[in-house]
Design a protein around this motif. Structure first.
Motif, PDB file in Angstrom:
ATOM      1  N   ALA A 211      68.413  45.060   7.014  1.00 55.55           N
ATOM      2  CA  ALA A 211      68.151  44.374   5.750  1.00 55.55           C
ATOM      3  C   ALA A 211      67.002  45.007   4.977  1.00 55.55           C
ATOM      4  N   GLY A 212      66.308  45.960   5.576  1.00 55.56           N
ATOM      5  CA  GLY A 212      65.159  46.569   4.903  1.00 55.56           C
ATOM      6  C   GLY A 212      64.091  45.538   4.600  1.00 55.56           C
ATOM      7  N   SER A 213      63.864  44.614   5.551  1.00 56.10           N
ATOM      8  CA  SER A 213      62.992  43.471   5.252  1.00 56.10           C
ATOM      9  C   SER A 213      61.755  43.416   6.137  1.00 56.10           C
ATOM     10  N   ALA A 214      61.346  44.552   6.719  1.00 51.16           N
ATOM     11  CA  ALA A 214      60.114  44.532   7.512  1.00 51.16           C
ATOM     12  C   ALA A 214      58.923  44.346   6.574  1.00 51.16           C
ATOM     13  N   PRO A 215      57.923  43.512   6.956  1.00 50.12           N
ATOM     14  CA  PRO A 215      56.761  43.336   6.081  1.00 50.12           C
ATOM     15  C   PRO A 215      55.980  44.648   5.922  1.00 50.12           C
TER      16      PRO A 215
END
Ligand SMILES: NCc1[nH]cc(CCC(=O)O)c1CC(=O)O
Ligand SMILES: [Zn+2]
Ligand SMILES: [Zn+2]
Length: 328
Positions: A211-215
Protein backbone atom coordinates in the motif's frame (compact mmCIF):
# COMPACT_ATOMS: atom_id res chain seq x y z
CA UNK A 1 -9.44 -50.03 29.37
CA UNK A 2 -11.65 -48.06 31.71
CA UNK A 3 -14.90 -46.55 30.26
CA UNK A 4 -13.90 -43.05 31.29
CA UNK A 5 -10.57 -43.32 29.42
CA UNK A 6 -11.82 -43.86 25.87
CA UNK A 7 -12.36 -40.82 23.65
CA UNK A 8 -11.21 -42.17 20.28
CA UNK A 9 -14.52 -43.87 19.56
CA UNK A 10 -16.02 -40.41 19.08
CA UNK A 11 -13.87 -39.27 16.16
CA UNK A 12 -12.83 -42.34 14.19
CA UNK A 13 -14.53 -41.25 10.93
CA UNK A 14 -14.11 -38.04 8.84
CA UNK A 15 -17.77 -37.22 9.39
CA UNK A 16 -17.69 -37.67 13.16
CA UNK A 17 -14.50 -35.58 13.20
CA UNK A 18 -16.36 -32.79 11.40
CA UNK A 19 -19.02 -32.88 14.14
CA UNK A 20 -16.40 -31.91 16.71
CA UNK A 21 -16.40 -28.34 15.39
CA UNK A 22 -18.89 -25.96 16.96
CA UNK A 23 -18.84 -24.05 13.64
CA UNK A 24 -17.13 -24.80 10.33
CA UNK A 25 -15.56 -22.55 7.73
CA UNK A 26 -17.94 -21.50 4.96
CA UNK A 27 -17.45 -19.22 1.96
CA UNK A 28 -19.68 -16.60 3.55
CA UNK A 29 -17.26 -16.22 6.47
CA UNK A 30 -14.43 -15.04 4.21
CA UNK A 31 -13.77 -11.42 3.23
CA UNK A 32 -11.04 -10.96 0.63
CA UNK A 33 -8.68 -7.93 0.99
CA UNK A 34 -7.81 -6.40 -2.38
CA UNK A 35 -5.50 -3.52 -3.35
CA UNK A 36 -6.77 -0.99 -5.88
CA UNK A 37 -4.31 1.38 -7.46
CA UNK A 38 -4.86 4.55 -9.46
CA UNK A 39 -3.41 3.38 -12.78
CA UNK A 40 -6.64 1.92 -14.20
CA UNK A 41 -4.84 -0.76 -16.24
CA UNK A 42 -2.33 -1.81 -13.60
CA UNK A 43 -1.60 -5.37 -12.58
CA UNK A 44 1.48 -5.38 -10.35
CA UNK A 45 2.56 -8.37 -8.26
CA UNK A 46 3.44 -7.68 -4.63
CA UNK A 47 6.71 -9.57 -3.99
CA UNK A 48 6.33 -9.85 -0.20
CA UNK A 49 2.69 -10.97 -0.51
CA UNK A 50 2.96 -13.93 -2.88
CA UNK A 51 -0.05 -14.40 -5.13
CA UNK A 52 -1.49 -10.94 -4.36
CA UNK A 53 -1.30 -7.89 -6.61
CA UNK A 54 -2.28 -4.26 -7.00
CA UNK A 55 -5.13 -3.96 -9.45
CA UNK A 56 -6.35 -1.11 -11.62
CA UNK A 57 -10.10 -0.54 -11.89
CA UNK A 58 -10.18 -1.75 -15.50
CA UNK A 59 -8.74 -5.10 -14.38
CA UNK A 60 -11.34 -5.81 -11.71
CA UNK A 61 -13.77 -7.69 -13.90
CA UNK A 62 -11.12 -10.19 -15.06
CA UNK A 63 -9.88 -10.60 -11.50
CA UNK A 64 -13.09 -10.71 -9.45
CA UNK A 65 -15.51 -12.21 -12.00
CA UNK A 66 -14.10 -15.76 -11.82
CA UNK A 67 -14.00 -15.58 -8.01
CA UNK A 68 -17.66 -14.51 -7.81
CA UNK A 69 -18.50 -17.54 -9.98
CA UNK A 70 -16.72 -19.73 -7.41
CA UNK A 71 -18.74 -18.26 -4.55
CA UNK A 72 -16.85 -15.15 -3.39
CA UNK A 73 -19.25 -13.26 -1.11
CA UNK A 74 -17.31 -10.20 0.06
CA UNK A 75 -14.24 -8.06 -0.46
CA UNK A 76 -12.54 -5.28 1.48
CA UNK A 77 -10.89 -2.58 -0.62
CA UNK A 78 -7.59 -0.83 0.12
CA UNK A 79 -6.57 2.18 -1.94
CA UNK A 80 -3.02 2.45 -3.25
CA UNK A 81 -2.69 5.92 -4.75
CA UNK A 82 0.63 6.32 -6.54
CA UNK A 83 0.02 9.31 -8.79
CA UNK A 84 -1.56 11.78 -6.39
CA UNK A 85 -0.52 14.72 -4.26
CA UNK A 86 -0.51 13.58 -0.62
CA UNK A 87 -0.90 16.15 2.15
CA UNK A 88 -1.32 16.51 5.91
CA UNK A 89 -5.02 15.65 5.97
CA UNK A 90 -5.10 12.88 3.37
CA UNK A 91 -7.11 14.84 0.80
CA UNK A 92 -6.90 12.12 -1.90
CA UNK A 93 -8.73 9.62 0.37
CA UNK A 94 -12.16 10.81 -0.75
CA UNK A 95 -11.28 12.06 -4.22
CA UNK A 96 -14.36 11.10 -6.27
CA UNK A 97 -12.00 9.92 -9.01
CA UNK A 98 -9.74 8.04 -6.59
CA UNK A 99 -9.27 4.28 -6.94
CA UNK A 100 -11.44 3.22 -3.97
CA UNK A 101 -14.53 5.20 -4.95
CA UNK A 102 -14.22 4.14 -8.60
CA UNK A 103 -13.78 0.51 -7.54
CA UNK A 104 -16.82 0.58 -5.25
CA UNK A 105 -19.02 1.87 -8.07
CA UNK A 106 -17.59 -0.57 -10.60
CA UNK A 107 -17.99 -3.62 -8.33
CA UNK A 108 -21.51 -2.59 -7.29
CA UNK A 109 -22.58 -2.39 -10.91
CA UNK A 110 -20.82 -5.60 -12.04
CA UNK A 111 -21.75 -7.82 -9.06
CA UNK A 112 -24.97 -6.73 -7.34
CA UNK A 113 -24.74 -9.53 -4.76
CA UNK A 114 -21.11 -8.96 -3.75
CA UNK A 115 -20.71 -7.38 -0.29
CA UNK A 116 -18.27 -4.50 -0.53
CA UNK A 117 -16.39 -3.25 2.50
CA UNK A 118 -13.80 -0.49 2.41
CA UNK A 119 -10.90 0.02 4.73
CA UNK A 120 -10.93 3.59 6.00
CA UNK A 121 -7.65 5.19 6.94
CA UNK A 122 -5.51 8.19 6.10
CA UNK A 123 -2.03 6.59 6.03
CA UNK A 124 -2.19 5.73 2.34
CA UNK A 125 -3.05 9.38 1.59
CA UNK A 126 -1.05 11.52 4.04
CA UNK A 127 2.34 13.01 3.19
CA UNK A 128 3.71 11.73 6.53
CA UNK A 129 2.16 8.25 6.24
CA UNK A 130 0.49 8.33 9.67
CA UNK A 131 -3.11 7.22 10.10
CA UNK A 132 -4.43 10.55 11.42
CA UNK A 133 -3.84 14.29 11.37
CA UNK A 134 -0.79 15.47 13.32
CA UNK A 135 0.08 18.40 15.55
CA UNK A 136 3.17 20.40 14.56
CA UNK A 137 5.23 18.29 16.99
CA UNK A 138 4.27 15.08 15.17
CA UNK A 139 1.79 13.77 17.77
CA UNK A 140 -1.77 12.77 16.86
CA UNK A 141 -4.42 15.49 16.82
CA UNK A 142 -7.40 13.33 17.76
CA UNK A 143 -10.47 15.46 17.09
CA UNK A 144 -9.71 16.59 13.54
CA UNK A 145 -8.48 13.07 12.82
CA UNK A 146 -11.79 11.50 13.83
CA UNK A 147 -13.71 14.18 11.93
CA UNK A 148 -11.67 13.68 8.74
CA UNK A 149 -11.96 9.89 8.95
CA UNK A 150 -15.73 10.22 9.35
CA UNK A 151 -15.85 12.40 6.23
CA UNK A 152 -13.91 9.80 4.25
CA UNK A 153 -16.11 6.95 5.54
CA UNK A 154 -19.26 8.82 4.51
CA UNK A 155 -17.87 9.35 1.00
CA UNK A 156 -17.38 5.58 0.63
CA UNK A 157 -20.91 4.92 1.91
CA UNK A 158 -22.26 7.42 -0.62
CA UNK A 159 -20.33 5.67 -3.39
CA UNK A 160 -22.12 2.43 -2.44
CA UNK A 161 -19.96 0.61 0.11
CA UNK A 162 -21.99 -1.83 2.22
CA UNK A 163 -19.51 -1.51 5.04
CA UNK A 164 -16.87 0.97 6.20
CA UNK A 165 -14.02 -0.34 8.31
CA UNK A 166 -11.79 2.22 10.03
CA UNK A 167 -8.30 0.83 10.71
CA UNK A 168 -6.74 4.07 11.94
CA UNK A 169 -7.11 3.56 15.73
CA UNK A 170 -7.87 7.23 16.43
CA UNK A 171 -9.83 7.84 19.64
CA UNK A 172 -13.47 8.75 19.03
CA UNK A 173 -13.63 7.73 15.37
CA UNK A 174 -16.37 5.14 15.75
CA UNK A 175 -18.72 7.66 17.32
CA UNK A 176 -17.78 10.27 14.69
CA UNK A 177 -18.34 7.86 11.78
CA UNK A 178 -21.65 6.55 13.16
CA UNK A 179 -22.88 10.15 13.59
CA UNK A 180 -21.76 11.06 10.04
CA UNK A 181 -23.47 7.97 8.58
CA UNK A 182 -26.73 8.70 10.41
CA UNK A 183 -26.72 12.42 9.57
CA UNK A 184 -25.82 11.62 5.95
CA UNK A 185 -28.80 9.24 5.60
CA UNK A 186 -26.73 6.04 5.72
CA UNK A 187 -27.42 4.96 9.31
CA UNK A 188 -29.45 2.00 8.10
CA UNK A 189 -27.57 1.47 4.83
CA UNK A 190 -23.97 1.00 5.84
CA UNK A 191 -22.32 -1.30 8.37
CA UNK A 192 -19.60 0.04 10.63
CA UNK A 193 -16.89 -2.56 11.25
CA UNK A 194 -14.33 -1.39 13.77
CA UNK A 195 -10.75 -2.57 13.80
CA UNK A 196 -11.16 -2.38 17.59
CA UNK A 197 -8.26 -4.40 18.93
CA UNK A 198 -5.58 -3.59 16.40
CA UNK A 199 -2.10 -4.19 17.73
CA UNK A 200 1.19 -2.49 16.73
CA UNK A 201 2.45 -5.62 14.99
CA UNK A 202 5.54 -6.58 13.02
CA UNK A 203 3.17 -8.55 10.78
CA UNK A 204 2.00 -5.55 8.70
CA UNK A 205 5.27 -5.31 6.71
CA UNK A 206 4.07 -6.81 3.40
CA UNK A 207 0.91 -4.68 3.55
CA UNK A 208 2.92 -1.49 3.94
CA UNK A 209 4.96 -2.50 0.88
CA UNK A 210 1.77 -3.20 -1.02
CA UNK A 211 0.00 0.00 0.00
CA UNK A 212 3.02 2.31 0.21
CA UNK A 213 1.78 3.34 3.65
CA UNK A 214 4.84 3.06 5.91
CA UNK A 215 5.16 6.17 8.14
CA UNK A 216 7.91 8.56 7.01
CA UNK A 217 9.03 9.05 10.63
CA UNK A 218 8.35 7.36 13.94
CA UNK A 219 6.00 4.41 14.33
CA UNK A 220 2.35 3.69 15.20
CA UNK A 221 2.84 2.74 18.84
CA UNK A 222 0.94 5.77 20.17
CA UNK A 223 -2.28 4.65 18.48
CA UNK A 224 -2.06 0.92 17.70
CA UNK A 225 -2.18 -1.22 20.86
CA UNK A 226 0.91 -2.66 22.58
CA UNK A 227 1.02 -6.41 21.82
CA UNK A 228 1.04 -7.14 25.57
CA UNK A 229 -2.10 -5.10 26.25
CA UNK A 230 -4.92 -7.51 27.04
CA UNK A 231 -6.72 -4.93 29.19
CA UNK A 232 -6.53 -2.12 26.64
CA UNK A 233 -7.88 -4.48 23.99
CA UNK A 234 -10.86 -5.27 26.20
CA UNK A 235 -11.45 -1.56 26.87
CA UNK A 236 -11.18 -0.71 23.14
CA UNK A 237 -13.73 -3.42 22.27
CA UNK A 238 -16.16 -2.17 24.92
CA UNK A 239 -15.69 1.46 23.90
CA UNK A 240 -16.28 0.72 20.22
CA UNK A 241 -19.46 -1.22 20.99
CA UNK A 242 -20.69 1.73 23.05
CA UNK A 243 -19.79 4.16 20.24
CA UNK A 244 -21.87 2.26 17.70
CA UNK A 245 -19.71 -0.37 15.99
CA UNK A 246 -21.78 -3.04 14.22
CA UNK A 247 -18.89 -5.50 13.90
CA UNK A 248 -15.83 -5.84 16.15
CA UNK A 249 -12.47 -6.89 14.74
CA UNK A 250 -9.27 -8.28 16.23
CA UNK A 251 -6.03 -7.89 14.24
CA UNK A 252 -3.63 -9.67 13.71
CA UNK A 253 -5.34 -12.99 14.32
CA UNK A 254 -3.19 -16.05 15.06
CA UNK A 255 -0.89 -14.53 17.73
CA UNK A 256 -3.98 -12.94 19.34
CA UNK A 257 -6.38 -15.87 19.73
CA UNK A 258 -6.79 -15.04 23.42
CA UNK A 259 -7.98 -11.56 22.43
CA UNK A 260 -10.44 -13.11 19.95
CA UNK A 261 -11.77 -15.31 22.75
CA UNK A 262 -12.04 -12.26 25.04
CA UNK A 263 -13.85 -10.32 22.30
CA UNK A 264 -16.29 -13.20 21.78
CA UNK A 265 -17.11 -13.08 25.49
CA UNK A 266 -17.34 -9.27 25.66
CA UNK A 267 -19.34 -8.89 22.43
CA UNK A 268 -21.53 -12.00 22.26
CA UNK A 269 -24.23 -10.11 20.37
CA UNK A 270 -22.00 -8.69 17.62
CA UNK A 271 -20.43 -10.42 14.63
CA UNK A 272 -16.74 -10.85 15.40
CA UNK A 273 -14.13 -10.45 12.68
CA UNK A 274 -10.44 -11.18 12.69
CA UNK A 275 -7.80 -10.28 10.14
CA UNK A 276 -5.18 -12.84 9.20
CA UNK A 277 -2.83 -10.03 8.15
CA UNK A 278 -0.24 -9.83 5.40
CA UNK A 279 2.68 -11.08 7.51
CA UNK A 280 0.68 -14.05 8.82
CA UNK A 281 -0.25 -15.01 5.28
CA UNK A 282 3.37 -14.59 4.12
CA UNK A 283 4.56 -16.74 7.04
CA UNK A 284 2.17 -19.57 6.21
CA UNK A 285 3.19 -19.46 2.53
CA UNK A 286 6.92 -19.26 3.35
CA UNK A 287 6.73 -22.21 5.73
CA UNK A 288 4.98 -24.30 3.10
CA UNK A 289 7.59 -23.35 0.48
CA UNK A 290 10.34 -24.34 2.93
CA UNK A 291 8.75 -27.76 3.27
CA UNK A 292 7.68 -27.26 6.89
CA UNK A 293 4.04 -28.23 6.25
CA UNK A 294 1.42 -28.58 3.54
CA UNK A 295 -0.01 -25.16 2.59
CA UNK A 296 -3.65 -26.17 2.45
CA UNK A 297 -3.52 -28.08 5.76
CA UNK A 298 -1.89 -25.11 7.49
CA UNK A 299 -4.27 -22.57 5.93
CA UNK A 300 -7.22 -24.58 7.29
CA UNK A 301 -5.59 -25.13 10.69
CA UNK A 302 -4.86 -21.43 11.27
CA UNK A 303 -8.27 -20.30 10.01
CA UNK A 304 -10.20 -22.92 11.95
CA UNK A 305 -8.31 -21.90 15.10
CA UNK A 306 -9.69 -18.38 14.67
CA UNK A 307 -13.20 -19.77 14.30
CA UNK A 308 -12.70 -21.98 17.37
CA UNK A 309 -11.59 -18.88 19.33
CA UNK A 310 -14.90 -17.20 18.41
CA UNK A 311 -14.68 -15.44 15.03
CA UNK A 312 -17.63 -15.36 12.65
CA UNK A 313 -15.84 -13.51 9.86
CA UNK A 314 -12.23 -13.72 8.62
CA UNK A 315 -10.37 -11.26 6.43
CA UNK A 316 -8.07 -13.57 4.51
CA UNK A 317 -5.65 -13.41 1.58
CA UNK A 318 -6.30 -17.17 1.25
CA UNK A 319 -9.91 -16.49 0.19
CA UNK A 320 -9.42 -17.40 -3.52
CA UNK A 321 -7.76 -20.69 -2.54
CA UNK A 322 -10.45 -21.49 0.04
CA UNK A 323 -13.13 -21.03 -2.64
CA UNK A 324 -11.50 -23.98 -4.44
CA UNK A 325 -10.61 -25.99 -1.35
CA UNK A 326 -14.12 -25.74 0.13
CA UNK A 327 -15.52 -27.26 -3.08
CA UNK A 328 -13.21 -30.30 -3.01
N1 LIG B 1 -4.16 1.50 8.55
C1 LIG B 1 -3.37 0.82 7.64
C2 LIG B 1 -3.61 -0.66 7.63
N2 LIG B 1 -4.80 -1.21 7.31
C3 LIG B 1 -4.62 -2.58 7.30
C4 LIG B 1 -3.31 -2.85 7.65
C5 LIG B 1 -2.64 -4.18 7.75
C6 LIG B 1 -3.20 -5.28 6.92
C7 LIG B 1 -2.25 -6.39 6.64
O1 LIG B 1 -1.10 -6.41 7.12
O2 LIG B 1 -2.66 -7.30 5.90
C8 LIG B 1 -2.67 -1.64 7.87
C9 LIG B 1 -1.24 -1.53 8.21
C10 LIG B 1 -0.85 -0.70 9.34
O3 LIG B 1 -1.64 -0.35 10.22
O4 LIG B 1 0.33 -0.35 9.37
ZN1 LIG C 1 -3.53 3.73 8.55
ZN1 LIG D 1 -6.02 0.61 6.97
Amino acid sequence: MDISSVLQGGYQHPLSRSWQARRSLTKGMLMYPIFITDDPDAYVDIPTLPGQARWGVNRLEGFIGPLVKKGLKSVILFGVPLNCEKDGSGTPADDPNGPVILAIMKLRSLYPDLYIATDVCLCEYTSHGHCGILHADGTINSEPSAARIAEVALSYAKAGAHCVAPSDMMDGRIKAIKRALIDGGFGNKCTLMSYSAKFASALYGPFRDAAGSAPSFGDRKCYQLPPTAKGLARRAIQRDMAEGADIIMVKPALPYLDIIADAAALAPDHPLACYQVSGEYAMVVAGARAGVYDLRTMAFETTESMIRAGCTLILSYFTPQFLDWLDE
